[in-house]
Design a protein around this motif. Structure first.
Motif, PDB file in Angstrom:
ATOM      1  N   ALA A 110      34.573  45.683  74.279  1.00  0.00           N
ATOM      2  CA  ALA A 110      35.296  46.216  75.439  1.00  0.00           C
ATOM      3  C   ALA A 110      35.814  45.111  76.352  1.00  0.00           C
ATOM      4  CB  ALA A 110      34.394  47.149  76.234  1.00  0.00           C
ATOM      5  N   TYR A 111      35.543  43.854  76.014  1.00  0.00           N
ATOM      6  CA  TYR A 111      35.871  42.735  76.915  1.00  0.00           C
ATOM      7  C   TYR A 111      37.349  42.661  77.254  1.00  0.00           C
ATOM      8  CZ  TYR A 111      38.177  39.861  73.346  1.00  0.00           C
ATOM      9  OH  TYR A 111      39.065  39.378  72.409  1.00  0.00           O
ATOM     10  N   LEU A 133      38.818  40.549  66.644  1.00  0.00           N
ATOM     11  CA  LEU A 133      40.224  40.159  66.762  1.00  0.00           C
ATOM     12  C   LEU A 133      40.886  41.046  67.811  1.00  0.00           C
ATOM     13  CD1 LEU A 133      41.193  39.945  62.960  1.00  0.00           C
ATOM     14  CD2 LEU A 133      40.479  38.062  64.446  1.00  0.00           C
ATOM     15  N   SER A 134      41.580  40.439  68.772  1.00  0.00           N
ATOM     16  CA  SER A 134      42.209  41.205  69.851  1.00  0.00           C
ATOM     17  C   SER A 134      43.633  40.722  70.095  1.00  0.00           C
ATOM     18  CB  SER A 134      41.411  41.075  71.153  1.00  0.00           C
ATOM     19  OG  SER A 134      40.097  41.545  71.003  1.00  0.00           O
ATOM     20  N   LEU A 199      47.962  45.841  66.027  1.00  0.00           N
ATOM     21  CA  LEU A 199      48.869  46.512  66.943  1.00  0.00           C
ATOM     22  C   LEU A 199      48.659  46.030  68.381  1.00  0.00           C
ATOM     23  CD1 LEU A 199      48.691  50.158  65.583  1.00  0.00           C
ATOM     24  CD2 LEU A 199      50.642  48.590  65.426  1.00  0.00           C
ATOM     25  N   PRO A 200      49.682  46.114  69.217  1.00  0.00           N
ATOM     26  CA  PRO A 200      49.501  45.754  70.622  1.00  0.00           C
ATOM     27  C   PRO A 200      48.318  46.511  71.234  1.00  0.00           C
ATOM     28  CG  PRO A 200      51.826  46.042  70.150  1.00  0.00           C
ATOM     29  CD  PRO A 200      51.089  46.470  68.918  1.00  0.00           C
ATOM     30  N   GLY A 201      47.443  45.759  71.899  1.00  0.00           N
ATOM     31  CA  GLY A 201      46.300  46.371  72.554  1.00  0.00           C
ATOM     32  C   GLY A 201      45.104  46.634  71.668  1.00  0.00           C
ATOM     33  N   GLU A 202      45.208  46.350  70.378  1.00  0.00           N
ATOM     34  CA  GLU A 202      44.101  46.627  69.468  1.00  0.00           C
ATOM     35  C   GLU A 202      43.025  45.546  69.537  1.00  0.00           C
ATOM     36  OE1 GLU A 202      44.685  49.306  65.551  1.00  0.00           O
ATOM     37  OE2 GLU A 202      45.464  47.275  65.381  1.00  0.00           O
ATOM     38  N   ASN A 210      35.552  43.095  55.902  1.00  0.00           N
ATOM     39  CA  ASN A 210      36.187  44.384  56.160  1.00  0.00           C
ATOM     40  C   ASN A 210      36.349  44.629  57.655  1.00  0.00           C
ATOM     41  OD1 ASN A 210      36.311  45.818  53.406  1.00  0.00           O
ATOM     42  ND2 ASN A 210      34.178  45.145  53.494  1.00  0.00           N
ATOM     43  N   VAL A 211      37.277  45.513  57.993  1.00  0.00           N
ATOM     44  CA  VAL A 211      37.430  45.988  59.366  1.00  0.00           C
ATOM     45  C   VAL A 211      36.477  47.161  59.548  1.00  0.00           C
ATOM     46  CG1 VAL A 211      38.973  46.993  61.081  1.00  0.00           C
ATOM     47  CG2 VAL A 211      39.836  45.245  59.508  1.00  0.00           C
ATOM     48  N   LEU A 212      35.547  47.034  60.495  1.00  0.00           N
ATOM     49  CA  LEU A 212      34.542  48.069  60.717  1.00  0.00           C
ATOM     50  C   LEU A 212      34.936  49.042  61.821  1.00  0.00           C
ATOM     51  CD1 LEU A 212      31.262  45.935  60.605  1.00  0.00           C
ATOM     52  CD2 LEU A 212      32.496  47.019  58.704  1.00  0.00           C
ATOM     53  N   ASP A 213      35.704  48.558  62.810  1.00  0.00           N
ATOM     54  CA  ASP A 213      36.003  49.402  63.967  1.00  0.00           C
ATOM     55  C   ASP A 213      37.308  48.954  64.602  1.00  0.00           C
ATOM     56  OD1 ASP A 213      35.184  51.416  66.043  1.00  0.00           O
ATOM     57  OD2 ASP A 213      35.268  49.644  67.327  1.00  0.00           O
ATOM     58  N   ARG A 214      38.025  49.916  65.167  1.00  0.00           N
ATOM     59  CA  ARG A 214      39.255  49.635  65.912  1.00  0.00           C
ATOM     60  C   ARG A 214      39.208  50.372  67.242  1.00  0.00           C
ATOM     61  NH1 ARG A 214      43.747  47.951  62.521  1.00  0.00           N
ATOM     62  NH2 ARG A 214      43.133  47.964  60.327  1.00  0.00           N
TER      63      ARG A 214
END
Length: 587
Positions: A110-111, A133-134, A199-202, A210-214
């Protein structure tokens, strides 16, 4: 501003290959010529090339704090406030990118909700073996991910993933249709098979390949227009503009700005003149075609009014043919926007004096400046029509297959915007902010400036300005068919010599004129290029280049020329072999 890249591999994969990490760094070196660094721990590699802007002495990356390591590309404009809010934290550097690292240690994924700036960030937590990744909410800074052998790879530019051999060079046909018809591509999927945009804001949480959460931060506030009178709106806007420009000027290196004849850049130079004791350094481009709209004289008038130092450049036909292969090569994630031409030359000139440039991207989207918004607000029986309703090749019959699904991405975004509670005008703006802005305008600014190691900053794309302007009543944005009403009123008071209510001259690069003059020579070269020959009838392409009768013919020729050069570089993997004619002749 920098370039970042990395690998997030599964526990069963071999460790990151040092040669691959080196290729990622080398491919992105143009983004950060001031230094590079990397960290490899277990199955995770983070790499960064640095363009030093803030904290020139101790700000090298990666940055470390406790169990976490960070690499970042961008600027955190509220870094001072963030540090003040963490009085118990021992900061090791003066880098504005260190505060996100400590925020992440406190708040986890949430940072990013607290950040105010432009950024693409990667944070590796060594104990839990996760990578976060942000990307900033407007998508000012790019970030790409791809599933590769053994896990995930990420980078600031798609071409880093291609050049390193991590992803094969393969075009996705649906995105190619979008590129030809719209001039940009939409959504998360890029034109390359297997490469996606964050995506913007992701914010993505990744582990074990793997990607675990978005999760996602949205750039715009929802809800209907607020009730506010004009005087109150102007006073609030003045405060927001001043604050944003002051924040965007924070730099330990020289900065300047791009000045056109328009409202947005005139607003920026007026604010910068207020905030700076020294003359503002402004850069303006014009063209060698007499009938082309030339903003240099009006820009000179505006610059003189605020005591700015004004540098003017002329972009000639010879310059374009000489450098166009390099310019298109910079657009690995393609946007066939002819404004890449003056933007690239402006950045090249600016780099002689500065490393940071403020630019007006986002003004039209936030304040509703485009004429298409007036049309979008009208019902169909009064001449209204949907935005992006016509494709460039609808009436230019040169393609082998008629594009059919090219508007699907825009339609999906329109459907999402319709559920937001916004007005009809707000929905039109939201669609542009979601697609056109990050995937064309900001992409153009990022690639053309970073090709010369110049950082582009966009003060209109700031949380404070969005809060002050986006939910204004429609009548304070669009009045009597003219957009940006409230911003024009502000500029009328702040800098009347800018003539903000004068009819918009428009900014057009005379690419059609240049192509027409060399059409007989260019046509056969474009028609024979492998990528163009795959999608278009060669004889029709040659005929189109020989006989440019209307603006749409010249625009279609430009897109085919762009695609030919882009395909040579990013699909066939061939570097520019000289000017346009030499590059397309080299087989």
């Amino acid at each position: 501003m920098c370039g970042i890249a990395g690998l997030i591999l599964s526990s069963g994969a071999p460790p990151p290959d040092p040669a691959t990490v080196s290729r990622l760094i080398e491919t992105l070196r143009h983004r950060g010529p001031d230094g590079s660094g990397h960290a490899v721990v277990g199955r995770v590699a983070l790499a960064q090339n640095r363009l030093a802007i803030i904290d020139l002495v101790t700000g090298d990356q990666p940055l470390f704090a406790g169990p976490a390591t960070l690499v970042a590309n961008g600027e955190i404009y509220n870094d001072r406030d963030l540090r003040a809010g963490m009085p118990d934290t021992a900061f090791a550097t003066g880098s504005d990118c260190e505060s996100p690292l400590h925020l992440w240690l406190r708040e986890g994924s949430a940072y990013a909700e607290t950040l105010r700036g432009m950024y693409a960030i990667a944070i590796h937590e060594r104990a839990q073996r996760t990578v976060t990744l942000s990307r900033d909410p407007f998508g000012i800074k790019p970030l790409y991910v791809a599933q590769v052998a053994g896990g995930l790879a990420f980078a600031s530019e798609a071409q880093a993933l291609l050049e390193s051999g991590l992803v094969p060079r393969s075009v996705r046909p649906a995105a190619r249709e979008e590129l030809l018809q719209l001039q940009f591509t939409t959504g998360a999927e890029t034109i390359f098979e297997g490469i996606q945009r964050v995506l913007p804001g992701e914010t993505l949480t990744c582990a074990d390949g793997n990607v675990l959460d978005r999760r996602r931060i949205h750039a715009l506030p929802g809800g209907p227009p607020e009730q506010i009178d004009e005087a109150t709106a102007l006073a609030r806007l003045d405060r927001a503009l001043m604050e944003s420009v002051e924040l965007h000027q924070r730099s330990d290196v020289p900065y300047g700005m791009f000045l056109s004849g328009g409202v947005d850049s005139a607003t920026l130079i007026a604010l910068m003149a207020r905030l700076n004791e020294e003359p503002v350094l402004a850069f303006t481009a014009g063209f060698d075609v007499p009938e082309a709209a030339d903003e240099r004289e009006h820009a000179e008038t505006v610059a003189k009014a605020v005591g700015a130092r004004h540098e003017r450049i002329e972009v000639t036909e010879a310059m374009v043919w000489r450098h166009l292969p390099e310019i298109v090569a910079a657009m690995d994630d393609p946007a066939a926007d002819y404004a890449i031409i003056p933007t690239w030359f402006l950045a090249r000139r600016a780099r002689q004096d500065v490393k940071v440039v403020l630019s007006g991207e986002g003004g039209d989207e936030i304040f509703a400046g485009y004429p298409r918004y007036a049309s979008a607000m009208r019902p169909w029986w009064r001449g209204g029509r949907a935005m992006w309703a016509r494709g460039s090749f609808d009436k230019v019959q040169v393609l082998r297959t008629r594009p059919t699904a090219w508007r699907d991405g825009i339609a999906a975004t329109e459907a999402r915007a319709s559920e937001s509670g916004l007005s009809r005008l707000g929905m039109a703006q939201a669609v542009d902010i979601a697609e056109w802005l990050p995937n064309d305008l900001l992409l153009k600014l990022d690639r053309c400036l970073m090709a010369h190691a110049v950082e582009g900053r966009t003060p209109f794309l700031d949380r404070g300005i969005v809060d002050a302007a986006f939910r204004l009543p429609d009548g304070l944005k669009l009045r009597d068919g003219m957009g940006k009403y409230i911003l024009r009123k502000w500029l009328e008071q702040a800098l009347p010599v800018a003539r903000p209510f004068a009819p918009k001259q428009g900014f057009t690069v005379p690419i059609g004129t240049w192509i027409k003059a060399s059409g007989a020579r260019l046509g056969p070269l474009v028609a024979a290029q492998a990528g163009v020959a795959e999608i278009a009838h060669p004889d029709r392409v040659e005929a189109l280049f020989r006989d440019i009768r209307r603006w749409r013919h010249g625009f279609a020729c430009w897109k085919l020329l762009f695609y030919a050069l882009w395909h040579e570089r990013h699909v066939l993997g061939r570097r520019p072999a000289g000017d346009v004619f030499e590059t397309l002749s080299a087989r």
